[in-house]
Write an enzyme that holds these catalytic residues in place. Structure first.
Site, PDB file in Angstrom:
ATOM      1  N   SER A  27       0.820  -1.201   0.000  1.00 42.64           N
ATOM      2  CA  SER A  27       0.000   0.000   0.000  1.00 42.64           C
ATOM      3  C   SER A  27       0.865   1.267   0.000  1.00 42.64           C
ATOM      4  CB  SER A  27      -0.931  -0.042   1.216  1.00 42.64           C
ATOM      5  OG  SER A  27      -1.673   1.137   1.299  1.00 42.64           O
ATOM      6  N   GLN A  28       1.667   1.447   1.025  1.00 47.24           N
ATOM      7  CA  GLN A  28       2.509   2.644   1.102  1.00 47.24           C
ATOM      8  C   GLN A  28       3.699   2.547   0.155  1.00 47.24           C
ATOM      9  OE1 GLN A  28       2.055   5.577   2.824  1.00 47.24           O
ATOM     10  NE2 GLN A  28       0.059   4.802   3.414  1.00 47.24           N
ATOM     11  N   ASP A  82       4.041  -3.826   9.921  1.00 48.43           N
ATOM     12  CA  ASP A  82       4.706  -3.498  11.181  1.00 48.43           C
ATOM     13  C   ASP A  82       5.229  -4.728  11.918  1.00 48.43           C
ATOM     14  OD1 ASP A  82       4.289  -0.586  11.207  1.00 48.43           O
ATOM     15  OD2 ASP A  82       2.172  -1.157  11.216  1.00 48.43           O
ATOM     16  N   GLU A  83       4.436  -5.803  11.901  1.00 50.65           N
ATOM     17  CA  GLU A  83       4.800  -6.991  12.679  1.00 50.65           C
ATOM     18  C   GLU A  83       5.941  -7.781  12.049  1.00 50.65           C
ATOM     19  OE1 GLU A  83       2.023  -6.487  11.012  1.00 50.65           O
ATOM     20  OE2 GLU A  83       1.787  -8.216   9.687  1.00 50.65           O
ATOM     21  N   HIS A 107       5.399   4.658  10.309  1.00 46.78           N
ATOM     22  CA  HIS A 107       4.620   4.480  11.532  1.00 46.78           C
ATOM     23  C   HIS A 107       5.635   4.177  12.636  1.00 46.78           C
ATOM     24  CE1 HIS A 107       1.532   3.446  14.329  1.00 46.78           C
ATOM     25  NE2 HIS A 107       1.570   2.131  14.172  1.00 46.78           N
ATOM     26  N   GLU A 194      -7.281   4.529  14.353  1.00 44.73           N
ATOM     27  CA  GLU A 194      -7.756   3.379  13.560  1.00 44.73           C
ATOM     28  C   GLU A 194      -8.621   2.440  14.397  1.00 44.73           C
ATOM     29  OE1 GLU A 194      -3.934   2.367  12.093  1.00 44.73           O
ATOM     30  OE2 GLU A 194      -3.463   0.904  13.646  1.00 44.73           O
ATOM     31  N   GLU A 230     -24.205   4.729   1.811  1.00 41.04           N
ATOM     32  CA  GLU A 230     -24.453   6.166   1.968  1.00 41.04           C
ATOM     33  C   GLU A 230     -23.452   6.834   2.914  1.00 41.04           C
ATOM     34  OE1 GLU A 230     -28.674   6.913   2.576  1.00 41.04           O
ATOM     35  OE2 GLU A 230     -28.300   9.049   2.856  1.00 41.04           O
TER      36      GLU A 230
HETATM   37  P1  NDP Z   1       1.427  -3.734   3.039  1.00 42.69           P
HETATM   38  O1  NDP Z   1       0.994  -4.933   3.783  1.00 42.69           O
HETATM   39  O2  NDP Z   1       0.480  -3.101   2.089  1.00 42.69           O
HETATM   40  O3  NDP Z   1       2.745  -4.067   2.217  1.00 42.69           O
HETATM   41  C1  NDP Z   1       3.817  -4.707   2.775  1.00 42.69           C
HETATM   42  C2  NDP Z   1       4.910  -4.958   1.742  1.00 42.69           C
HETATM   43  O4  NDP Z   1       5.973  -5.631   2.412  1.00 42.69           O
HETATM   44  C3  NDP Z   1       4.474  -5.856   0.603  1.00 42.69           C
HETATM   45  O5  NDP Z   1       5.080  -5.390  -0.587  1.00 42.69           O
HETATM   46  C4  NDP Z   1       5.048  -7.217   0.984  1.00 42.69           C
HETATM   47  O6  NDP Z   1       5.396  -8.002  -0.123  1.00 42.69           O
HETATM   48  C5  NDP Z   1       6.321  -6.776   1.670  1.00 42.69           C
HETATM   49  N1  NDP Z   1       6.831  -7.804   2.577  1.00 42.69           N
HETATM   50  C6  NDP Z   1       6.167  -8.467   3.545  1.00 42.69           C
HETATM   51  N2  NDP Z   1       6.976  -9.307   4.190  1.00 42.69           N
HETATM   52  C7  NDP Z   1       8.188  -9.174   3.606  1.00 42.69           C
HETATM   53  C8  NDP Z   1       9.451  -9.797   3.823  1.00 42.69           C
HETATM   54  N3  NDP Z   1       9.622 -10.705   4.776  1.00 42.69           N
HETATM   55  N4  NDP Z   1      10.491  -9.414   3.038  1.00 42.69           N
HETATM   56  C9  NDP Z   1      10.321  -8.503   2.066  1.00 42.69           C
HETATM   57  N5  NDP Z   1       9.152  -7.872   1.808  1.00 42.69           N
HETATM   58  C10 NDP Z   1       8.096  -8.230   2.571  1.00 42.69           C
HETATM   59  O7  NDP Z   1       1.940  -2.683   4.127  1.00 42.69           O
HETATM   60  P2  NDP Z   1       1.441  -1.178   4.342  1.00 42.69           P
HETATM   61  O8  NDP Z   1       1.867  -0.352   3.182  1.00 42.69           O
HETATM   62  O9  NDP Z   1       0.011  -1.162   4.766  1.00 42.69           O
HETATM   63  O10 NDP Z   1       2.285  -0.749   5.632  1.00 42.69           O
HETATM   64  C11 NDP Z   1       3.641  -0.373   5.552  1.00 42.69           C
HETATM   65  C12 NDP Z   1       3.939   0.614   6.664  1.00 42.69           C
HETATM   66  O11 NDP Z   1       3.233   1.814   6.431  1.00 42.69           O
HETATM   67  C13 NDP Z   1       3.526   0.142   8.059  1.00 42.69           C
HETATM   68  O12 NDP Z   1       4.479   0.623   8.960  1.00 42.69           O
HETATM   69  C14 NDP Z   1       2.191   0.850   8.270  1.00 42.69           C
HETATM   70  O13 NDP Z   1       1.875   1.060   9.637  1.00 42.69           O
HETATM   71  C15 NDP Z   1       2.468   2.159   7.579  1.00 42.69           C
HETATM   72  N6  NDP Z   1       1.289   2.900   7.142  1.00 42.69           N
HETATM   73  C16 NDP Z   1       0.344   2.262   6.376  1.00 42.69           C
HETATM   74  C17 NDP Z   1      -0.741   2.950   5.906  1.00 42.69           C
HETATM   75  C18 NDP Z   1      -1.670   2.314   4.924  1.00 42.69           C
HETATM   76  O14 NDP Z   1      -2.414   3.033   4.300  1.00 42.69           O
HETATM   77  N7  NDP Z   1      -1.712   1.014   4.704  1.00 42.69           N
HETATM   78  C19 NDP Z   1      -0.987   4.358   6.293  1.00 42.69           C
HETATM   79  C20 NDP Z   1       0.142   4.977   6.959  1.00 42.69           C
HETATM   80  C21 NDP Z   1       1.207   4.236   7.414  1.00 42.69           C
HETATM   81  P3  NDP Z   1       4.631  -9.381  -0.498  1.00 42.69           P
HETATM   82  O15 NDP Z   1       3.710  -9.020  -1.623  1.00 42.69           O
HETATM   83  O16 NDP Z   1       5.746 -10.274  -0.907  1.00 42.69           O
HETATM   84  O17 NDP Z   1       3.920  -9.843   0.735  1.00 42.69           O
HETATM   85 MG    MG Z   2      -1.937   2.707  11.332  1.00 46.64          MG
HETATM   86 MG    MG Z   3     -32.094   9.314   4.719  1.00 45.01          MG
END
Ligand code: NDP
Ligand code: MG
Ligand code: MG
Length: 340
Positions: A27-28, A82-83, A107, A194, A230
């Site tokens: 996503s990010q 994050d995890e 984050h 959230e 809505e």
């Molecule tokens: P996503 O789950 O959307 O994406 C995670 C990415 O990490 C994917 O490309 C995934 O690839 C990759 N990944 C996962 N595990 C591994 C690994 N072991 N080695 C290499 N790549 C890996 O994450 P988000 O974008 O939601 O979140 C990212 C950060 O941004 C977090 O810290 C979150 O709190 C923060 N954040 C998120 C927001 C959001 O809108 N989602 C808003 C603001 C902050 P694969 O396809 O291979 O799994």
């Molecule tokens: Mg968050």
């Molecule tokens: Mg109404």
């Protein structure tokens, strides 16, 4: 008064000539990588082989393993779930950090809750857009920008703040405004928002409203339109002009109902439970339980997800949305991001 930083007051040159590694392409990750690239910066994506790797390639981005990207970069933005950040940081990023590098987050969770402790000779800061990644990308392309937060945890080079601001400008967030915060404040408010309002509060409200109507014998399709579909239209008005604009646009009857019924739904007890939620975030209880849930293979998370998917509101919604292709224009990218 809070100081806001806007595009015209930020010099982005400090990031020119630096290699920026975006770790993760979800996503990010995809939004930061593409926006920074379009802003003229030198970007490499680091991600494991699989869907995200292929997506980055297809988007024309330079993509490598996490270790390779971290090694060649001056600025490393960790956009992994994050995890998973702790393990990937320890195995693939930390060994490739050099003195004077910048380690970034979107984050504060892992720094604030002590999961990651970077060496003292690197800058550590966060730049966090206050919105989902696909909007960070879409708004950037439209010439707009999702506002963002930045916070400095460690300033080894004396340039951390300038780099953070340049980065925030590069992803388009300085168009909406950048607000300086701390890792503690960003982490706690983000989790609270959230949980209590944006995701937890809103989904529970929608589901309870839907169930109330259906249990009273009303048609589920109608209940879906009334309580879920809505809501977006109402929230758009709040987004544009606050509660007042929304209330201006609805009927006086709806506005009266808003005043008298709203406090019956969300009353002092609800607010006191919100305070409990905040306390659990501040004390680290929420973080501990979420980390533990992951260590145990996510048994509860998996069950909640499955139950959510099977709820009647989702079955009805899937059917109705299939007949409204116009609301699905952006679905492809949303699906990609939620399946990442
Ligand atoms: P996503 O789950 O959307 O994406 C995670 C990415 O990490 C994917 O490309 C995934 O690839 C990759 N990944 C996962 N595990 C591994 C690994 N072991 N080695 C290499 N790549 C890996 O994450 P988000 O974008 O939601 O979140 C990212 C950060 O941004 C977090 O810290 C979150 O709190 C923060 N954040 C998120 C927001 C959001 O809108 N989602 C808003 C603001 C902050 P694969 O396809 O291979 O799994
Ligand atoms: Mg968050
Ligand atoms: Mg109404």
């Amino acid at each position: 008064m809070t100081t806001m930083y806007y595009e015209q007051n930020i010099n982005g040159d400090i990031l020119k000539g630096k290699k920026i590694a975006i770790i993760g392409y979800g996503s990010q990750g995809h939004a930061h990588a593409l926006n920074l690239k379009d802003s003229g910066y030198d970007v490499v994506v680091g991600v494991r082989p699989g869907g995200s790797f292929d997506a980055a390639k297809a988007d024309g981005v330079d993509v490598k393993t996490v270790a390779e990207a971290a090694k060649e970069a001056d600025v490393i933005q960790i956009l992994l779930p994050d995890e998973r950040q702790k393990a990937v940081y320890e195995n693939e990023i930390a060994p490739n950090l050099e003195a004077g590098n910048a380690l970034m987050f979107a984050h504060g969770f892992n720094i604030h809750f002590g999961q990651i402790t970077p060496p003292a000779d690197v800058d550590v800061f966060l730049v966090a857009p206050k919105g989902p990644g696909h909007l960070v990308r879409r708004q950037f392309e439209q010439g707009a920008g999702v506002p963002g937060l930045f916070a400095i945890h460690q300033d080894a080079t004396g340039q951390a703040k300038d780099i953070a601001l340049a980065y925030g400008k590069g992803i388009g967030s300085a168009r909406g405004g950048l607000l300086e915060t701390t890792f503690k404040e960003e982490t706690e408010t983000d989790l609270f928002g959230e949980q209590a309002v944006l995701c937890g509060g809103a989904t529970a409200l929608v589901q309870a409203g839907f169930e109330t109507l259906v249990e009273a014998g009303y048609q589920p399709e109608l209940a879906y339109f009334e309580t879920l579909h809505e809501l977006k239209l109402i929230v758009d008005l709040m987004f544009e002009g606050g509660l007042e604009t929304m209330r201006y646009s609805i009927s006086d009857t709806a506005e009266w109902g808003d005043y008298v019924a709203g406090p019956r739904v969300v009353d002092a007890d609800t607010k006191s439970r919100m305070k409990d939620i905040l306390t659990d975030i501040q004390s680290g209880k929420f973080a501990r339980e979420w980390i533990e849930e992951n260590e145990n293979g996510r048994p509860n998370y998996t069950k909640f997800k499955e139950d959510g998917k099977n709820h009647q509101i989702e079955e009805v919604g899937r059917k109705l949305r299939a007949m409204m292709p116009f609301i699905n224009e952006n679905k492809k990218e949303v699906v990609r991001e939620t399946s990442a």
